[in-house]
Design a protein around this motif. Structure first.
Motif, PDB file in Angstrom:
ATOM      1  N   UNK A   1       0.837  -1.184   0.000  1.00  0.00           N
ATOM      2  CA  UNK A   1       0.000   0.000   0.000  1.00  0.00           C
ATOM      3  C   UNK A   1       0.875   1.238   0.000  1.00  0.00           C
ATOM      4  N   UNK A   2       0.358   2.293  -0.553  1.00  0.00           N
ATOM      5  CA  UNK A   2       1.168   3.484  -0.796  1.00  0.00           C
ATOM      6  C   UNK A   2       0.568   4.706  -0.116  1.00  0.00           C
ATOM      7  N   UNK A   3       1.413   5.486   0.534  1.00  0.00           N
ATOM      8  CA  UNK A   3       1.026   6.807   1.042  1.00  0.00           C
ATOM      9  C   UNK A   3       1.578   7.838   0.066  1.00  0.00           C
ATOM     10  N   UNK A   4       0.707   8.682  -0.461  1.00  0.00           N
ATOM     11  CA  UNK A   4       1.098   9.677  -1.464  1.00  0.00           C
ATOM     12  C   UNK A   4       1.232  11.040  -0.794  1.00  0.00           C
ATOM     13  N   UNK A   5       2.469  11.499  -0.638  1.00  0.00           N
ATOM     14  CA  UNK A   5       2.739  12.835  -0.106  1.00  0.00           C
ATOM     15  C   UNK A   5       2.862  13.808  -1.270  1.00  0.00           C
ATOM     16  N   UNK A   6       2.204  14.939  -1.165  1.00  0.00           N
ATOM     17  CA  UNK A   6       2.252  15.890  -2.263  1.00  0.00           C
ATOM     18  C   UNK A   6       2.242  17.320  -1.743  1.00  0.00           C
ATOM     19  N   UNK A   7       3.032  18.167  -2.395  1.00  0.00           N
ATOM     20  CA  UNK A   7       3.017  19.596  -2.110  1.00  0.00           C
ATOM     21  C   UNK A   7       3.217  20.352  -3.409  1.00  0.00           C
ATOM     22  N   UNK A   8       2.868  21.615  -3.411  1.00  0.00           N
ATOM     23  CA  UNK A   8       3.067  22.482  -4.570  1.00  0.00           C
ATOM     24  C   UNK A   8       3.944  23.664  -4.167  1.00  0.00           C
ATOM     25  N   UNK A   9       4.689  24.171  -5.133  1.00  0.00           N
ATOM     26  CA  UNK A   9       5.484  25.383  -4.931  1.00  0.00           C
ATOM     27  C   UNK A   9       5.356  26.243  -6.184  1.00  0.00           C
ATOM     28  N   UNK A  10       5.578  27.547  -6.068  1.00  0.00           N
ATOM     29  CA  UNK A  10       5.355  28.416  -7.232  1.00  0.00           C
ATOM     30  C   UNK A  10       6.255  28.098  -8.418  1.00  0.00           C
ATOM     31  N   UNK A  11       7.527  27.798  -8.146  1.00  0.00           N
ATOM     32  CA  UNK A  11       8.476  27.500  -9.222  1.00  0.00           C
ATOM     33  C   UNK A  11       9.381  26.365  -8.770  1.00  0.00           C
ATOM     34  N   UNK A  12      10.064  25.709  -9.708  1.00  0.00           N
ATOM     35  CA  UNK A  12      10.997  24.638  -9.322  1.00  0.00           C
ATOM     36  C   UNK A  12      12.142  25.124  -8.436  1.00  0.00           C
TER      37      UNK A  12
END
Length: 504
Positions: free
Chosen positions: A218-229
């Motif tokens: 089973x997988x836990x999906x961690x995700x975040x966003x940022x304005x630019x790389x």
């Protein structure tokens, strides 16, 4: 806390933000006994019948490390190109949860058995994407909570909960990636491809069946966003216990759109766990996510450190099987198929089934044809992968053999497969019960051909006049008469013979 239900379109989300992922995959090892005691790991036992003072955390009980669990962890680490620690130890991860009988989990924290690796995964267009591995460490599973009386099976709305500790102490390996950057709009595809490739590696090693539908992986999906790389990482969410490849991809995509909607509206992301909902691909809030310091890790005082001898590690390295991507490239060349076709076979979960069918005597083209055609269609309709269908490679090989020797045509073969899937017996038994053999008696075929010619005089005249393509109509008439059980090629030959026409 404000709940945002609206999503930004995927295109707009990627136009404004750069996604960063982290994937944590738990693999349930296929050992006979638990990680720190001798209790059985066999599925299906009566609740709480496979427990002892150690896995129940009773006072005075002492754990002992499962040697096969350590060996499996090293094999996984080696297969993922990790460094294997010369010395590592277990830690106590402290938190209260009803299905955690000890109120702590025996795990590894800052001293894992394997670390600093990578896994190269192939995307659908053939691009190779490298996912870097932070660590692979040993730990134990929790028990299982059953929430009774509610509509959803979750604790909210339930009248009471039942606890089964049979699973408490089952050996787990947790594989944690480093932050996955640079995937851009392909981040959900990368997540799916990584978990798919990791599953193939685990299965190849033989340390687990890695059945996601049974919770073995089973997988836990961690995700975040940022304005630019170039920006700092954003606040992450963690979607827990996602249990299918498709769902891993959908969870990542949904969270990208949800995060983008929150951030675009001026809101802030809460660091929390999320529940994934299979029915619509959405996620909902779980609990505020703890940081490492909240778990109050400290070294497990009841277990000695693990120090794998270098000779043993190298012996295990030398015994590793052919890795899945290497094997697929070899099979692709042997079978003479394109990268795209091989990817389709992989996506269908049919590689092992095709290999096994060839081993039972079928040629590779026939094996691929049936697994990727009729059987893939059935699997798709049932929402399973092909190797979960109730038909064996030996039975598929038998169907292919009956087609090859002329006993069946493709239409009849599909009916035979239908019967096997319906539990009507072996291919030969289905043929006998349904009366599906090809009509090969020349006398019977000749009579059917004569009847078709007599009943379609105008078409017969066209064929005599040189319009050979019209013969298809007469072949169709014969096939109808014989209920599809004639050899169409032989029927065509007989029609042309009767009409005195040469196809050449």
């Amino acid at each position: 806390m404000t709940t945002f239900t609206e999503l930004l379109s995927y295109e707009d989300a990627l136009a404004s933000f750069d996604p960063v992922m982290g994937l944590e995959v738990h693999v349930e090892l296929g050992t006979r006994t638990k990680m720190f005691c001798g209790c059985s790991t066999e599925l299906g036992a009566e609740p709480n019948s496979q427990t002892c003072p150690t896995c129940l955390g009773l006072p005075g009980s002492l754990p002992v490390v499962n040697a096969i669990g350590v060996e499996s962890a090293i094999k996984i680490g080696l297969a993922l190109n990790c460094e294997i620690a010369e010395w590592c130890r277990f830690a106590r991860k402290n938190y209260f949860y009803p299905d955690m009988p000890k109120n702590f989990q025996t795990s590894q924290y800052d001293e894992p058995i394997a670390f600093n690796g990578y896994l190269d995964v192939q995307l659908e267009d053939g691009e190779i994407f490298r996912v870097e591995i932070e660590r692979a460490h040993m730990e134990e599973d929790t028990g299982k909570s059953l929430h009774v009386g509610g509509a959803t099976g979750r604790i909210h709305g339930a009248s009471h909960s039942l606890l089964d500790y049979n699973r408490a102490g089952i050996p787990l390996i947790e594989i944690v990636t480093k932050p996955i950057e640079g995937a851009g709009e392909r981040a959900p595809e990368v997540a799916k491809a990584y978990v798919a490739e990791l599953r193939e590696v685990i299965k190849a090693l033989g340390v687990s069946e890695a059945r996601m539908d049974k919770g073995q992986m089973r997988c836990d999906v961690n995700l975040s966003l940022r304005p630019t790389p170039e920006s700092e990482f954003g606040t992450r969410s963690e979607t827990k216990n996602v249990n299918s490849l498709r769902s891993v991809e959908r969870a990542a995509r949904f969270e990208i759109q949800r995060h983008a909607a929150v951030l675009s509206s001026g809101g802030s992301i809460v660091q929390e766990t999320r529940h994934f909902h299979e029915e619509d691909g959405s996620t909902t809030a779980g609990r505020i996510k703890d940081n490492a310091e909240d778990y109050r890790y400290f070294p497990e005082p009841d277990l000695v450190p693990v120090a794998p001898a270098r000779e043993w590690v190298e012996e295990l390295r030398g015994g590793l099987p052919e890795m899945p991507r290497v094997r697929r490239n070899r099979l692709r060349e042997e079978w003479g198929v394109s990268e795209h076709d091989m990817q389709s076979i992989l996506n269908a979960g049919a590689v092992d089934s095709i290999v096994a069918t060839i081993a039972e005597g079928a040629d590779s083209a026939a094996a691929r044809k049936w697994w990727m055609g009729e059987l893939a269609r059935n699997a798709n309709e049932q929402g399973v992968v092909v190797d979960e269908l109730p038909i064996t490679p030996a039975q598929v090989a038998r169907v292919a053999a009956l087609v090859a020797d002329g006993s069946l045509n493709d239409k009849l073969a599909r009916k035979v497969i239908e019967g096997v899937l319906a539990g009507e017996g072996t291919p030969d038994e289905v043929v006998d019960k349904r009366g599906l053999k090809v009509v090969s008696d020349e006398g019977a075929l000749g009579a059917a051909v004569d009847e078709a010619i007599a009943g379609n005089a105008a078409i017969a005249d066209k064929i005599r006049g040189g319009k050979i393509a019209a013969v298809g109509a007469l072949v169709g008439a014969v096939m109808k008469t014989t209920r599809g059980q004639a050899d169409a090629a032989r029927v065509k030959e007989l029609i042309l013979e009767r009409l005195g026409v040469s196809e050449g």
